[in-house]
Design a protein around this motif. Structure first.
Motif, PDB file in Angstrom:
ATOM      1  N   VAL B  80       0.836  -1.211   0.000  1.00 33.60           N
ATOM      2  CA  VAL B  80       0.000   0.000   0.000  1.00 33.60           C
ATOM      3  C   VAL B  80       0.871   1.261   0.000  1.00 33.60           C
ATOM      4  CG1 VAL B  80      -1.681   1.324   1.349  1.00 33.60           C
ATOM      5  CG2 VAL B  80      -1.925  -1.168   1.129  1.00 33.60           C
ATOM      6  N   SER B  81       1.912   1.267   0.828  1.00 24.67           N
ATOM      7  CA  SER B  81       2.665   2.512   1.038  1.00 24.67           C
ATOM      8  C   SER B  81       3.836   2.716   0.073  1.00 24.67           C
ATOM      9  CB  SER B  81       3.178   2.574   2.478  1.00 24.67           C
ATOM     10  OG  SER B  81       3.955   1.431   2.766  1.00 24.67           O
ATOM     11  N   ALA B  82       4.389   1.631  -0.454  1.00 25.37           N
ATOM     12  CA  ALA B  82       5.584   1.800  -1.294  1.00 25.37           C
ATOM     13  C   ALA B  82       5.302   2.459  -2.650  1.00 25.37           C
ATOM     14  CB  ALA B  82       6.295   0.456  -1.480  1.00 25.37           C
ATOM     15  N   PRO B  83       4.244   2.041  -3.372  1.00 24.87           N
ATOM     16  CA  PRO B  83       4.045   2.663  -4.698  1.00 24.87           C
ATOM     17  C   PRO B  83       3.957   4.194  -4.673  1.00 24.87           C
ATOM     18  CG  PRO B  83       2.777   0.648  -4.569  1.00 24.87           C
ATOM     19  CD  PRO B  83       3.317   0.901  -3.185  1.00 24.87           C
ATOM     20  N   PRO B  84       3.128   4.797  -3.758  1.00 22.17           N
ATOM     21  CA  PRO B  84       3.123   6.266  -3.750  1.00 22.17           C
ATOM     22  C   PRO B  84       4.471   6.868  -3.361  1.00 22.17           C
ATOM     23  CG  PRO B  84       1.615   5.388  -2.069  1.00 22.17           C
ATOM     24  CD  PRO B  84       2.111   4.235  -2.862  1.00 22.17           C
ATOM     25  N   ALA B  85       5.199   6.167  -2.464  1.00 22.51           N
ATOM     26  CA  ALA B  85       6.520   6.684  -2.065  1.00 22.51           C
ATOM     27  C   ALA B  85       7.497   6.626  -3.233  1.00 22.51           C
ATOM     28  CB  ALA B  85       7.050   5.872  -0.885  1.00 22.51           C
ATOM     29  N   ILE B  86       7.396   5.574  -4.027  1.00 28.27           N
ATOM     30  CA  ILE B  86       8.284   5.440  -5.191  1.00 28.27           C
ATOM     31  C   ILE B  86       7.942   6.496  -6.242  1.00 28.27           C
ATOM     32  CG2 ILE B  86       8.857   3.919  -7.137  1.00 28.27           C
ATOM     33  CD1 ILE B  86       8.525   1.560  -5.101  1.00 28.27           C
ATOM     34  N   HIS B  87       6.641   6.691  -6.469  1.00 29.42           N
ATOM     35  CA  HIS B  87       6.250   7.738  -7.422  1.00 29.42           C
ATOM     36  C   HIS B  87       6.739   9.102  -6.933  1.00 29.42           C
ATOM     37  CE1 HIS B  87       2.949   4.906  -9.041  1.00 29.42           C
ATOM     38  NE2 HIS B  87       3.888   5.019  -9.959  1.00 29.42           N
ATOM     39  N   ALA B  88       6.622   9.316  -5.618  1.00 28.86           N
ATOM     40  CA  ALA B  88       7.040  10.611  -5.064  1.00 28.86           C
ATOM     41  C   ALA B  88       8.545  10.826  -5.235  1.00 28.86           C
ATOM     42  CB  ALA B  88       6.662  10.679  -3.581  1.00 28.86           C
ATOM     43  N   VAL B  89       9.325   9.778  -5.025  1.00 32.87           N
ATOM     44  CA  VAL B  89      10.775   9.952  -5.138  1.00 32.87           C
ATOM     45  C   VAL B  89      11.184  10.151  -6.605  1.00 32.87           C
ATOM     46  CG1 VAL B  89      11.620   7.550  -5.378  1.00 32.87           C
ATOM     47  CG2 VAL B  89      12.934   9.199  -4.054  1.00 32.87           C
ATOM     48  N   ARG B  90      10.450   9.526  -7.514  1.00 33.21           N
ATOM     49  CA  ARG B  90      10.759   9.742  -8.932  1.00 33.21           C
ATOM     50  C   ARG B  90      10.408  11.178  -9.340  1.00 33.21           C
ATOM     51  NH1 ARG B  90      14.303   8.211 -11.021  1.00 33.21           N
ATOM     52  NH2 ARG B  90      13.498   8.283 -13.137  1.00 33.21           N
ATOM     53  N   GLU B  91       9.270  11.639  -8.856  1.00 34.68           N
ATOM     54  CA  GLU B  91       8.876  13.021  -9.172  1.00 34.68           C
ATOM     55  C   GLU B  91       9.864  14.005  -8.561  1.00 34.68           C
ATOM     56  OE1 GLU B  91       4.850  13.477  -7.838  1.00 34.68           O
ATOM     57  OE2 GLU B  91       4.093  11.975  -9.246  1.00 34.68           O
ATOM     58  N   ALA B  92      10.287  13.736  -7.331  1.00 32.06           N
ATOM     59  CA  ALA B  92      11.245  14.628  -6.675  1.00 32.06           C
ATOM     60  C   ALA B  92      12.596  14.610  -7.398  1.00 32.06           C
ATOM     61  CB  ALA B  92      11.422  14.202  -5.211  1.00 32.06           C
ATOM     62  N   THR B  93      12.964  13.443  -7.897  1.00 31.12           N
ATOM     63  CA  THR B  93      14.230  13.328  -8.635  1.00 31.12           C
ATOM     64  C   THR B  93      14.168  14.149  -9.923  1.00 31.12           C
ATOM     65  OG1 THR B  93      14.526  11.094  -7.782  1.00 31.12           O
ATOM     66  CG2 THR B  93      15.845  11.700  -9.694  1.00 31.12           C
ATOM     67  N   LEU B  94      13.076  13.992 -10.648  1.00 28.47           N
ATOM     68  CA  LEU B  94      12.946  14.726 -11.912  1.00 28.47           C
ATOM     69  C   LEU B  94      12.844  16.232 -11.661  1.00 28.47           C
ATOM     70  CD1 LEU B  94      10.605  12.296 -13.887  1.00 28.47           C
ATOM     71  CD2 LEU B  94      13.074  12.589 -14.109  1.00 28.47           C
ATOM     72  N   ALA B  95      12.186  16.604 -10.551  1.00 25.71           N
ATOM     73  CA  ALA B  95      12.089  18.032 -10.217  1.00 25.71           C
ATOM     74  C   ALA B  95      13.471  18.596  -9.917  1.00 25.71           C
ATOM     75  CB  ALA B  95      11.171  18.220  -9.006  1.00 25.71           C
ATOM     76  N   TYR B  96      14.261  17.844  -9.165  1.00 22.99           N
ATOM     77  CA  TYR B  96      15.616  18.307  -8.828  1.00 22.99           C
ATOM     78  C   TYR B  96      16.499  18.331 -10.070  1.00 22.99           C
ATOM     79  CZ  TYR B  96      20.236  18.542  -6.743  1.00 22.99           C
ATOM     80  OH  TYR B  96      21.523  18.910  -6.427  1.00 22.99           O
ATOM     81  N   LYS B  97      16.281  17.352 -10.937  1.00 25.48           N
ATOM     82  CA  LYS B  97      17.093  17.294 -12.164  1.00 25.48           C
ATOM     83  C   LYS B  97      16.772  18.492 -13.066  1.00 25.48           C
ATOM     84  CE  LYS B  97      18.125  13.214 -13.879  1.00 25.48           C
ATOM     85  NZ  LYS B  97      18.081  11.917 -14.570  1.00 25.48           N
ATOM     86  N   THR B  98      15.505  18.868 -13.093  1.00 23.73           N
ATOM     87  CA  THR B  98      15.083  19.994 -13.927  1.00 23.73           C
ATOM     88  C   THR B  98      15.542  21.318 -13.325  1.00 23.73           C
ATOM     89  OG1 THR B  98      13.125  18.720 -14.511  1.00 23.73           O
ATOM     90  CG2 THR B  98      13.102  21.062 -15.060  1.00 23.73           C
ATOM     91  N   ARG B  99      15.350  21.414 -12.002  1.00 25.77           N
ATOM     92  CA  ARG B  99      15.738  22.647 -11.302  1.00 25.77           C
ATOM     93  C   ARG B  99      16.459  22.270 -10.016  1.00 25.77           C
ATOM     94  NH1 ARG B  99      11.587  25.411  -9.262  1.00 25.77           N
ATOM     95  NH2 ARG B  99      12.859  27.262  -8.948  1.00 25.77           N
ATOM     96  N   PRO B 100      17.798  22.214 -10.048  1.00 26.50           N
ATOM     97  CA  PRO B 100      18.551  21.789  -8.859  1.00 26.50           C
ATOM     98  C   PRO B 100      18.650  22.877  -7.790  1.00 26.50           C
ATOM     99  CG  PRO B 100      20.056  22.211 -10.672  1.00 26.50           C
ATOM    100  CD  PRO B 100      18.676  22.430 -11.208  1.00 26.50           C
ATOM    101  N   THR B 101      17.504  23.248  -7.271  1.00 27.37           N
ATOM    102  CA  THR B 101      17.467  24.268  -6.218  1.00 27.37           C
ATOM    103  C   THR B 101      17.550  23.606  -4.845  1.00 27.37           C
ATOM    104  OG1 THR B 101      15.066  24.148  -6.069  1.00 27.37           O
ATOM    105  CG2 THR B 101      15.985  25.720  -7.656  1.00 27.37           C
ATOM    106  N   LEU B 102      17.794  24.421  -3.835  1.00 24.79           N
ATOM    107  CA  LEU B 102      17.853  23.901  -2.469  1.00 24.79           C
ATOM    108  C   LEU B 102      16.509  23.310  -2.061  1.00 24.79           C
ATOM    109  CD1 LEU B 102      19.548  23.557   0.081  1.00 24.79           C
ATOM    110  CD2 LEU B 102      18.803  25.837   0.803  1.00 24.79           C
ATOM    111  N   GLU B 103      15.450  23.984  -2.479  1.00 25.25           N
ATOM    112  CA  GLU B 103      14.102  23.509  -2.149  1.00 25.25           C
ATOM    113  C   GLU B 103      13.847  22.117  -2.747  1.00 25.25           C
ATOM    114  OE1 GLU B 103      11.089  25.998  -3.744  1.00 25.25           O
ATOM    115  OE2 GLU B 103       9.434  24.880  -2.848  1.00 25.25           O
ATOM    116  N   ASN B 104      14.232  21.959  -4.003  1.00 23.69           N
ATOM    117  CA  ASN B 104      14.021  20.656  -4.643  1.00 23.69           C
ATOM    118  C   ASN B 104      14.943  19.581  -4.058  1.00 23.69           C
ATOM    119  OD1 ASN B 104      11.944  21.483  -6.266  1.00 23.69           O
ATOM    120  ND2 ASN B 104      13.239  21.943  -8.030  1.00 23.69           N
ATOM    121  N   GLU B 105      16.125  20.002  -3.638  1.00 24.77           N
ATOM    122  CA  GLU B 105      17.031  19.038  -3.005  1.00 24.77           C
ATOM    123  C   GLU B 105      16.450  18.564  -1.667  1.00 24.77           C
ATOM    124  OE1 GLU B 105      21.045  20.341  -2.482  1.00 24.77           O
ATOM    125  OE2 GLU B 105      21.728  18.380  -1.809  1.00 24.77           O
TER     126      GLU B 105
END
Lengths: 69, 133
Positions: B80-105
């Protein structure tokens, strides 16, 4: 076997070890952030894993008529 | 003569140990020049964490009938809990990759912390489950 031959063999061994180490270093240098294509492939692999039977809850499996034994 | 033999013996003696050791240890922690270490390590960690969770869920799937309820319940919680966490980490990774700001890090770190907790639960549960078999 002469001393020179032994020394040549030893040097060849050291040279071989150095070459292997350098090739390992070269492989390590390839460790970099995923490219957009690799990102897409990784995401596709993740989705495939998440949709696999082991990742489905008991309720999902039962609803699909494929209960976990 | 003795020196040459000594060198040859040392090389031959060390090779079976040294070469596999180098193969195993050298790539760990290496980041290419010009690459963002935080990003490279985050992507590496995601693979490891997802593999750990996947391994446990497969084990539970194949052995559910013989496992203690607590182990199977841990697997169900992860399902139940892993799929949303995995999606969240992928989204956070792509956000940081697009804009490597402190907030995204910071967001990426938080998402990684979450998935690390889940991976730890999976590893502990797998060890426990295998210990009981």
């Amino acid at each position: 076997m002469s001393a020179i031959t032994l020394l040549q063999l030893a040097l060849a061994g050291v040279e071989g070890a150095v070459r292997i180490f350098r090739s390992i270093q070269a492989a390590a240098r390839q460790s970099s952030a995923l490219t957009p294509e690799q990102d897409a492939a990784f995401d596709a692999k993740i989705e495939s894993i998440l949709k696999s039977d082991p990742w489905k809850t008991d309720a999902q499996r039962a609803a699909e008529g494929n209960p976990r034994l | 003569m003795n020196l040459a033999r000594l060198i040859l013996a040392a090389v031959l003696w060390c090779a079976p140990v040294a070469v596999p050791a180098l193969l195993v240890t050298a790539p760990v922690g290496c980041v290419a020049d010009g690459q963002d270490a935080a990003l490279v390590n985050a992507e590496r960690f995601q693979r490891i964490a997802i593999d750990a969770i996947d391994e446990f869920l497969i084990y539970d799937d194949q052995n559910a009938a013989h496992l203690p309820p607590a182990i199977h319940q841990a697997a169900e919680r992860l399902r139940v809990s892993a799929p949303p966490a995995i999606h969240a980490v992928r989204e956070a990774t792509l956000a940081y990759k697009t804009r490597p700001t402190l907030e995204n890090e910071t967001g990426l770190d938080a998402a990684l912390d979450r998935i690390e907790t889940l991976a730890r639960l999976a590893r502990q549960s797998l060890v426990e489950a295998k210990g009981l078999q």
